[in-house]
Write a protein that holds these residues in place. Structure first.
Motif, PDB file in Angstrom:
ATOM      1  N   LEU A 134       0.901  -0.779   0.139  1.00  0.00           N
ATOM      2  CA  LEU A 134      -0.338  -0.301  -0.119  1.00  0.00           C
ATOM      3  C   LEU A 134       0.809   1.287  -0.167  1.00  0.00           C
ATOM      4  O   LEU A 134       0.710   2.461  -1.132  1.00  0.00           O
TER       5      LEU A 134
ATOM      6  N   LEU B 159      -9.724   3.572   0.979  1.00  0.00           N
ATOM      7  CA  LEU B 159      -9.083   2.256   0.701  1.00  0.00           C
ATOM      8  C   LEU B 159     -10.956   1.907  -0.253  1.00  0.00           C
ATOM      9  O   LEU B 159     -11.424   1.532   0.965  1.00  0.00           O
TER      10      LEU B 159
ATOM     11  N   ASP C  13     -13.030  -0.738   2.198  1.00  0.00           N
ATOM     12  CA  ASP C  13     -13.852  -0.159   3.312  1.00  0.00           C
ATOM     13  C   ASP C  13     -14.749   0.779   3.279  1.00  0.00           C
ATOM     14  O   ASP C  13     -14.603   1.711   2.982  1.00  0.00           O
TER      15      ASP C  13
ATOM     16  N   TYR D  40      -4.939  -5.526  11.154  1.00  0.00           N
ATOM     17  CA  TYR D  40      -4.964  -3.783  10.367  1.00  0.00           C
ATOM     18  C   TYR D  40      -3.217  -3.122  11.338  1.00  0.00           C
ATOM     19  O   TYR D  40      -2.517  -3.976  11.763  1.00  0.00           O
ATOM     20  N   GLY D  41      -3.590  -1.999  10.807  1.00  0.00           N
ATOM     21  CA  GLY D  41      -2.093  -0.929  11.663  1.00  0.00           C
ATOM     22  C   GLY D  41      -3.509  -1.056  12.722  1.00  0.00           C
ATOM     23  O   GLY D  41      -4.762  -0.088  12.548  1.00  0.00           O
TER      24      GLY D  41
ATOM     25  N   GLU E 255       2.585  -2.087  11.746  1.00  0.00           N
ATOM     26  CA  GLU E 255       1.744  -2.182  10.961  1.00  0.00           C
ATOM     27  C   GLU E 255       0.463  -4.032  11.446  1.00  0.00           C
ATOM     28  O   GLU E 255       1.396  -4.399  11.918  1.00  0.00           O
ATOM     29  N   LYS E 256      -0.172  -4.621  10.936  1.00  0.00           N
ATOM     30  CA  LYS E 256      -0.360  -5.999  11.398  1.00  0.00           C
ATOM     31  C   LYS E 256       0.664  -6.782  12.853  1.00  0.00           C
ATOM     32  O   LYS E 256       1.012  -7.626  12.116  1.00  0.00           O
TER      33      LYS E 256
ATOM     34  N   VAL F 246      -6.541   0.960  12.151  1.00  0.00           N
ATOM     35  CA  VAL F 246      -6.565   2.321  11.421  1.00  0.00           C
ATOM     36  C   VAL F 246      -7.397   1.172  10.225  1.00  0.00           C
ATOM     37  O   VAL F 246      -7.302   0.561  10.042  1.00  0.00           O
ATOM     38  N   ILE F 247      -8.769   2.209   9.622  1.00  0.00           N
ATOM     39  CA  ILE F 247      -9.676   2.257   8.494  1.00  0.00           C
ATOM     40  C   ILE F 247      -9.265   3.054   7.363  1.00  0.00           C
ATOM     41  O   ILE F 247      -8.784   4.374   7.631  1.00  0.00           O
ATOM     42  N   GLY F 248      -9.482   2.217   6.491  1.00  0.00           N
ATOM     43  CA  GLY F 248      -8.776   2.796   5.181  1.00  0.00           C
ATOM     44  C   GLY F 248      -9.283   4.353   4.485  1.00  0.00           C
ATOM     45  O   GLY F 248      -9.718   4.473   3.509  1.00  0.00           O
TER      46      GLY F 248
ATOM     47  N   TYR G 273      -7.221   8.244   5.389  1.00  0.00           N
ATOM     48  CA  TYR G 273      -6.121   9.372   5.801  1.00  0.00           C
ATOM     49  C   TYR G 273      -6.170  10.821   4.686  1.00  0.00           C
ATOM     50  O   TYR G 273      -6.814  10.818   4.107  1.00  0.00           O
TER      51      TYR G 273
ATOM     52  N   GLN H  60       5.000  -0.289   3.318  1.00  0.00           N
ATOM     53  CA  GLN H  60       4.083   0.212   4.236  1.00  0.00           C
ATOM     54  C   GLN H  60       4.087   1.524   4.096  1.00  0.00           C
ATOM     55  O   GLN H  60       4.286   1.730   5.277  1.00  0.00           O
TER      56      GLN H  60
ATOM     57  N   THR I  92       1.469   2.626   6.881  1.00  0.00           N
ATOM     58  CA  THR I  92       1.624   2.800   8.316  1.00  0.00           C
ATOM     59  C   THR I  92       3.247   3.004   9.209  1.00  0.00           C
ATOM     60  O   THR I  92       3.088   4.362   9.726  1.00  0.00           O
TER      61      THR I  92
ATOM     62  N   ARG J 239     -18.941   0.475   9.343  1.00  0.00           N
ATOM     63  CA  ARG J 239     -17.332   0.026   8.610  1.00  0.00           C
ATOM     64  C   ARG J 239     -17.921  -1.433   8.214  1.00  0.00           C
ATOM     65  O   ARG J 239     -17.711  -2.584   9.153  1.00  0.00           O
TER      66      ARG J 239
END
Ligand code: G1P
Length: 297
Positions: A112, A132, A135, A172-173, A192-193, A205-207, A209, A231, A233, A255
Protein backbone atom coordinates in the motif's frame (compact mmCIF):
# COMPACT_ATOMS: atom_id res chain seq x y z
CA UNK A 1 -6.25 26.70 9.63
CA UNK A 2 -4.71 23.83 7.66
CA UNK A 3 -4.55 23.92 3.90
CA UNK A 4 -7.67 22.59 2.17
CA UNK A 5 -7.58 18.97 0.99
CA UNK A 6 -8.55 18.68 -2.69
CA UNK A 7 -6.68 15.58 -3.88
CA UNK A 8 -7.36 11.96 -3.07
CA UNK A 9 -5.53 8.78 -3.94
CA UNK A 10 -7.49 5.58 -4.54
CA UNK A 11 -5.18 2.55 -4.42
CA UNK A 12 -6.99 0.13 -6.76
CA UNK A 13 -4.13 -2.01 -8.04
CA UNK A 14 -4.77 -5.05 -5.80
CA UNK A 15 -5.55 -8.41 -7.36
CA UNK A 16 -8.56 -9.09 -5.18
CA UNK A 17 -7.66 -12.77 -4.86
CA UNK A 18 -10.06 -13.20 -1.92
CA UNK A 19 -12.90 -12.86 -4.39
CA UNK A 20 -11.70 -15.32 -6.99
CA UNK A 21 -13.03 -16.46 -9.35
CA UNK A 22 -15.13 -13.24 -9.69
CA UNK A 23 -11.99 -11.09 -9.78
CA UNK A 24 -10.33 -13.17 -12.47
CA UNK A 25 -11.75 -10.89 -15.15
CA UNK A 26 -13.12 -7.96 -13.13
CA UNK A 27 -11.53 -5.47 -10.73
CA UNK A 28 -12.77 -6.08 -7.19
CA UNK A 29 -13.63 -2.36 -6.98
CA UNK A 30 -16.30 -3.02 -9.64
CA UNK A 31 -18.17 -5.48 -7.43
CA UNK A 32 -21.57 -4.06 -6.64
CA UNK A 33 -23.37 -3.33 -3.42
CA UNK A 34 -26.96 -3.50 -4.65
CA UNK A 35 -26.41 -1.68 -7.96
CA UNK A 36 -23.39 0.54 -7.45
CA UNK A 37 -19.79 -0.61 -7.63
CA UNK A 38 -17.56 -0.19 -4.58
CA UNK A 39 -15.54 2.49 -6.37
CA UNK A 40 -18.67 4.63 -6.77
CA UNK A 41 -19.20 4.70 -3.00
CA UNK A 42 -15.58 5.80 -2.56
CA UNK A 43 -15.84 8.53 -5.19
CA UNK A 44 -19.12 9.84 -3.76
CA UNK A 45 -17.59 10.04 -0.31
CA UNK A 46 -14.58 11.94 -1.67
CA UNK A 47 -16.79 14.37 -3.60
CA UNK A 48 -18.85 15.05 -0.48
CA UNK A 49 -15.60 15.92 1.31
CA UNK A 50 -14.68 18.53 -1.30
CA UNK A 51 -12.17 16.46 -3.27
CA UNK A 52 -11.77 17.67 -6.86
CA UNK A 53 -8.71 15.71 -8.04
CA UNK A 54 -8.99 11.94 -8.01
CA UNK A 55 -5.90 9.78 -8.52
CA UNK A 56 -6.35 6.08 -9.18
CA UNK A 57 -3.30 3.89 -8.71
CA UNK A 58 -4.15 0.99 -10.98
CA UNK A 59 -2.53 -2.06 -12.51
CA UNK A 60 -2.95 -4.44 -15.40
CA UNK A 61 -6.50 -5.78 -15.74
CA UNK A 62 -8.16 -2.71 -14.22
CA UNK A 63 -9.36 -0.96 -17.37
CA UNK A 64 -13.04 -1.53 -16.47
CA UNK A 65 -12.53 1.17 -13.83
CA UNK A 66 -11.55 3.70 -16.49
CA UNK A 67 -14.45 2.74 -18.73
CA UNK A 68 -16.87 2.99 -15.83
CA UNK A 69 -16.22 6.71 -15.33
CA UNK A 70 -16.51 7.55 -19.02
CA UNK A 71 -19.58 9.16 -20.51
CA UNK A 72 -21.79 6.80 -22.50
CA UNK A 73 -23.44 8.55 -25.44
CA UNK A 74 -25.18 5.38 -26.54
CA UNK A 75 -26.79 4.65 -23.18
CA UNK A 76 -27.75 8.31 -22.84
CA UNK A 77 -29.50 8.29 -26.20
CA UNK A 78 -31.31 5.03 -25.51
CA UNK A 79 -32.55 6.17 -22.11
CA UNK A 80 -33.56 9.59 -23.40
CA UNK A 81 -35.54 8.08 -26.28
CA UNK A 82 -37.25 5.67 -23.90
CA UNK A 83 -38.09 8.54 -21.53
CA UNK A 84 -36.31 6.80 -18.65
CA UNK A 85 -35.34 9.99 -16.86
CA UNK A 86 -34.59 8.30 -13.50
CA UNK A 87 -32.07 5.95 -15.07
CA UNK A 88 -30.63 8.81 -17.06
CA UNK A 89 -30.02 10.71 -13.80
CA UNK A 90 -28.42 7.61 -12.28
CA UNK A 91 -26.15 7.30 -15.30
CA UNK A 92 -25.15 10.94 -15.16
CA UNK A 93 -24.34 10.70 -11.45
CA UNK A 94 -21.34 8.54 -12.46
CA UNK A 95 -19.93 11.15 -14.81
CA UNK A 96 -16.83 13.00 -13.71
CA UNK A 97 -15.58 16.31 -15.12
CA UNK A 98 -12.97 15.93 -17.85
CA UNK A 99 -9.52 15.62 -16.35
CA UNK A 100 -10.78 15.04 -12.81
CA UNK A 101 -9.47 11.47 -12.61
CA UNK A 102 -5.84 10.63 -13.28
CA UNK A 103 -4.66 7.06 -13.63
CA UNK A 104 -1.18 6.03 -12.52
CA UNK A 105 0.11 2.50 -12.93
CA UNK A 106 1.75 0.59 -10.11
CA UNK A 107 4.04 -1.69 -12.07
CA UNK A 108 4.79 -4.10 -9.28
CA UNK A 109 2.70 -5.11 -6.26
CA UNK A 110 4.95 -3.81 -3.48
CA UNK A 111 2.38 -2.82 -0.89
CA UNK A 112 0.00 0.00 0.00
CA UNK A 113 2.82 2.43 0.84
CA UNK A 114 4.38 1.89 -2.56
CA UNK A 115 1.02 2.34 -4.32
CA UNK A 116 0.49 5.70 -2.60
CA UNK A 117 4.07 6.76 -3.41
CA UNK A 118 3.40 6.07 -7.12
CA UNK A 119 1.10 9.14 -7.07
CA UNK A 120 3.70 11.51 -5.57
CA UNK A 121 4.19 13.67 -8.68
CA UNK A 122 0.48 14.41 -8.87
CA UNK A 123 0.29 15.36 -5.21
CA UNK A 124 3.20 17.77 -5.04
CA UNK A 125 3.51 19.74 -1.84
CA UNK A 126 0.03 19.66 -0.34
CA UNK A 127 -2.01 17.53 2.04
CA UNK A 128 -3.92 14.71 0.41
CA UNK A 129 -6.47 12.03 1.25
CA UNK A 130 -6.23 8.28 0.72
CA UNK A 131 -9.38 6.17 0.42
CA UNK A 132 -9.34 2.38 0.40
CA UNK A 133 -12.53 1.40 -1.45
CA UNK A 134 -12.67 -1.97 0.40
CA UNK A 135 -13.68 -0.11 3.53
CA UNK A 136 -17.23 1.11 2.97
CA UNK A 137 -18.47 3.43 5.69
CA UNK A 138 -22.12 4.26 6.17
CA UNK A 139 -22.62 7.19 8.47
CA UNK A 140 -24.72 10.24 9.25
CA UNK A 141 -22.02 12.28 7.47
CA UNK A 142 -19.53 10.81 4.99
CA UNK A 143 -16.42 9.70 6.91
CA UNK A 144 -13.88 11.66 4.86
CA UNK A 145 -15.97 14.80 5.27
CA UNK A 146 -15.86 14.35 9.06
CA UNK A 147 -12.10 14.00 8.83
CA UNK A 148 -11.59 16.97 6.49
CA UNK A 149 -13.49 19.15 8.97
CA UNK A 150 -11.36 17.92 11.87
CA UNK A 151 -8.18 18.29 9.82
CA UNK A 152 -8.98 21.92 9.06
CA UNK A 153 -8.39 22.53 12.77
CA UNK A 154 -5.45 20.20 13.41
CA UNK A 155 -3.47 19.97 10.17
CA UNK A 156 -0.88 17.20 10.25
CA UNK A 157 -1.74 13.58 9.59
CA UNK A 158 -4.99 11.85 10.42
CA UNK A 159 -6.15 8.24 10.13
CA UNK A 160 -9.67 6.91 10.63
CA UNK A 161 -9.77 4.68 13.70
CA UNK A 162 -12.11 2.06 15.08
CA UNK A 163 -11.97 -0.61 17.75
CA UNK A 164 -11.73 -4.17 16.41
CA UNK A 165 -11.92 -7.47 18.31
CA UNK A 166 -8.57 -8.37 19.93
CA UNK A 167 -8.23 -11.52 17.85
CA UNK A 168 -8.43 -9.46 14.64
CA UNK A 169 -5.67 -6.90 15.34
CA UNK A 170 -3.15 -8.73 13.16
CA UNK A 171 -5.18 -7.77 10.06
CA UNK A 172 -4.79 -4.02 10.65
CA UNK A 173 -2.55 -1.09 11.35
CA UNK A 174 -2.88 -0.62 15.13
CA UNK A 175 -2.54 2.62 17.10
CA UNK A 176 -0.72 3.29 20.34
CA UNK A 177 -2.75 6.06 21.92
CA UNK A 178 -1.81 9.17 23.78
CA UNK A 179 -4.37 11.71 24.96
CA UNK A 180 -7.91 11.94 23.62
CA UNK A 181 -10.02 15.01 22.90
CA UNK A 182 -13.50 13.86 21.86
CA UNK A 183 -13.13 11.97 18.62
CA UNK A 184 -9.53 13.18 18.14
CA UNK A 185 -6.83 10.92 19.51
CA UNK A 186 -3.13 11.71 19.72
CA UNK A 187 -1.13 8.82 18.36
CA UNK A 188 2.12 7.81 20.08
CA UNK A 189 2.90 4.85 17.88
CA UNK A 190 1.53 2.80 14.97
CA UNK A 191 2.31 -0.73 13.98
CA UNK A 192 1.22 -2.64 10.90
CA UNK A 193 -0.38 -6.04 11.46
CA UNK A 194 1.07 -6.81 14.90
CA UNK A 195 0.80 -10.22 16.55
CA UNK A 196 -2.12 -10.21 19.02
CA UNK A 197 0.17 -10.27 22.07
CA UNK A 198 2.29 -7.40 20.75
CA UNK A 199 -0.51 -5.04 19.72
CA UNK A 200 -0.43 -1.74 21.66
CA UNK A 201 -4.27 -1.57 21.61
CA UNK A 202 -7.23 -2.82 19.62
CA UNK A 203 -7.78 0.51 17.90
CA UNK A 204 -7.33 -0.13 14.19
CA UNK A 205 -6.62 2.13 11.24
CA UNK A 206 -9.53 2.06 8.78
CA UNK A 207 -9.01 2.97 5.13
CA UNK A 208 -9.35 6.76 5.27
CA UNK A 209 -6.31 8.97 5.66
CA UNK A 210 -5.41 12.65 5.39
CA UNK A 211 -1.67 12.94 5.07
CA UNK A 212 1.02 15.55 4.79
CA UNK A 213 3.34 15.48 1.74
CA UNK A 214 6.18 14.58 4.13
CA UNK A 215 4.71 11.05 4.23
CA UNK A 216 5.56 10.73 0.52
CA UNK A 217 9.14 11.73 1.26
CA UNK A 218 9.24 9.08 3.99
CA UNK A 219 7.91 6.55 1.50
CA UNK A 220 10.63 7.33 -1.01
CA UNK A 221 13.21 5.88 1.34
CA UNK A 222 10.97 3.28 2.97
CA UNK A 223 12.08 -0.29 3.38
CA UNK A 224 9.86 -3.35 3.31
CA UNK A 225 7.89 -3.81 6.53
CA UNK A 226 5.16 -6.26 7.57
CA UNK A 227 4.56 -9.00 4.99
CA UNK A 228 7.66 -7.87 3.04
CA UNK A 229 5.70 -4.89 1.67
CA UNK A 230 6.22 -1.14 1.80
CA UNK A 231 3.72 -0.09 4.40
CA UNK A 232 1.86 3.21 4.54
CA UNK A 233 1.53 2.75 8.30
CA UNK A 234 5.34 2.84 8.74
CA UNK A 235 5.68 6.07 6.74
CA UNK A 236 2.95 7.73 8.83
CA UNK A 237 4.51 6.41 12.07
CA UNK A 238 7.72 8.26 11.14
CA UNK A 239 5.78 11.50 11.40
CA UNK A 240 5.12 10.85 15.08
CA UNK A 241 8.79 11.47 15.85
CA UNK A 242 9.29 14.02 13.03
CA UNK A 243 6.40 16.35 13.72
CA UNK A 244 4.38 14.79 16.54
CA UNK A 245 1.37 15.60 14.43
CA UNK A 246 -0.45 12.30 13.96
CA UNK A 247 -4.07 11.85 14.98
CA UNK A 248 -6.50 9.01 15.05
CA UNK A 249 -10.08 10.03 14.30
CA UNK A 250 -12.97 8.07 15.73
CA UNK A 251 -15.51 8.52 12.96
CA UNK A 252 -19.26 8.27 13.31
CA UNK A 253 -20.70 5.50 11.19
CA UNK A 254 -20.63 1.80 10.49
CA UNK A 255 -17.71 0.34 8.60
CA UNK A 256 -18.13 -2.70 6.37
CA UNK A 257 -15.05 -4.72 5.48
CA UNK A 258 -15.87 -5.29 1.83
CA UNK A 259 -12.48 -6.90 1.34
CA UNK A 260 -13.93 -9.98 3.07
CA UNK A 261 -16.82 -12.10 1.87
CA UNK A 262 -18.74 -11.88 5.15
CA UNK A 263 -18.33 -8.10 5.26
CA UNK A 264 -19.37 -7.74 1.65
CA UNK A 265 -22.53 -9.78 2.23
CA UNK A 266 -23.38 -7.77 5.34
CA UNK A 267 -22.95 -4.53 3.39
CA UNK A 268 -25.17 -5.87 0.62
CA UNK A 269 -27.93 -6.63 3.11
CA UNK A 270 -27.55 -3.32 4.96
CA UNK A 271 -27.56 -1.21 1.81
CA UNK A 272 -30.43 -3.25 0.38
CA UNK A 273 -32.46 -2.64 3.55
CA UNK A 274 -31.73 1.10 3.38
CA UNK A 275 -33.26 1.35 -0.11
CA UNK A 276 -36.94 2.31 -0.11
CA UNK A 277 -37.58 0.31 -3.30
CA UNK A 278 -36.15 -2.92 -1.82
CA UNK A 279 -36.56 -2.63 1.93
CA UNK A 280 -39.89 -4.35 2.44
CA UNK A 281 -39.36 -7.32 0.15
CA UNK A 282 -35.83 -7.94 1.39
CA UNK A 283 -36.77 -7.64 5.08
CA UNK A 284 -39.61 -10.10 4.59
CA UNK A 285 -37.30 -12.55 2.84
CA UNK A 286 -34.62 -12.30 5.53
CA UNK A 287 -37.20 -12.89 8.27
CA UNK A 288 -38.64 -15.84 6.33
CA UNK A 289 -35.36 -17.63 5.87
CA UNK A 290 -33.76 -16.70 9.19
CA UNK A 291 -36.66 -17.56 11.54
CA UNK A 292 -36.97 -21.32 10.81
CA UNK A 293 -33.18 -21.68 10.86
CA UNK A 294 -32.80 -19.99 14.20
CA UNK A 295 -35.74 -22.03 15.61
CA UNK A 296 -34.14 -25.28 14.38
CA UNK A 297 -30.94 -24.66 16.35
C1 G1P B 1 -4.59 -1.79 4.96
C2 G1P B 1 -3.59 -1.05 5.85
C3 G1P B 1 -3.93 -1.28 7.32
C4 G1P B 1 -5.36 -0.87 7.60
C5 G1P B 1 -6.33 -1.60 6.65
C6 G1P B 1 -7.73 -1.05 6.81
O1 G1P B 1 -4.42 -3.17 5.14
O2 G1P B 1 -2.28 -1.51 5.55
O3 G1P B 1 -3.05 -0.53 8.13
O4 G1P B 1 -5.68 -1.16 8.94
O5 G1P B 1 -5.94 -1.42 5.27
O6 G1P B 1 -8.65 -1.73 6.02
P1 G1P B 1 -4.99 -4.27 4.09
O7 G1P B 1 -6.44 -4.44 4.42
O8 G1P B 1 -4.77 -3.71 2.73
O9 G1P B 1 -4.20 -5.51 4.35
Amino acid sequence: MARRVTKAIFPVAGLGTRFLPATKAMPKEMMTLVDRPLIQYAIDEARAAGITDFIFVTAKGKSALEDYFDTSAELERTLTEAGKTDLLETLKSTYMPSGAIAYIRQHRAMGLGHAVWCARRLIGDEPFAVILPDDVIDGPKPCLQQMVEAHAETGGNMVAAMEVPRDKVSAYGILDLGSANGSLLRVRGMVEKPATEEAPSNLAVIGRYILSPQVLTNLSRAEAGAGGEIQLTDAIAEEISNSGNVYGFRFEGHRFDCGSKAGFLQATIAFGLSRPDLREELAEYITDIATPRIAAQ
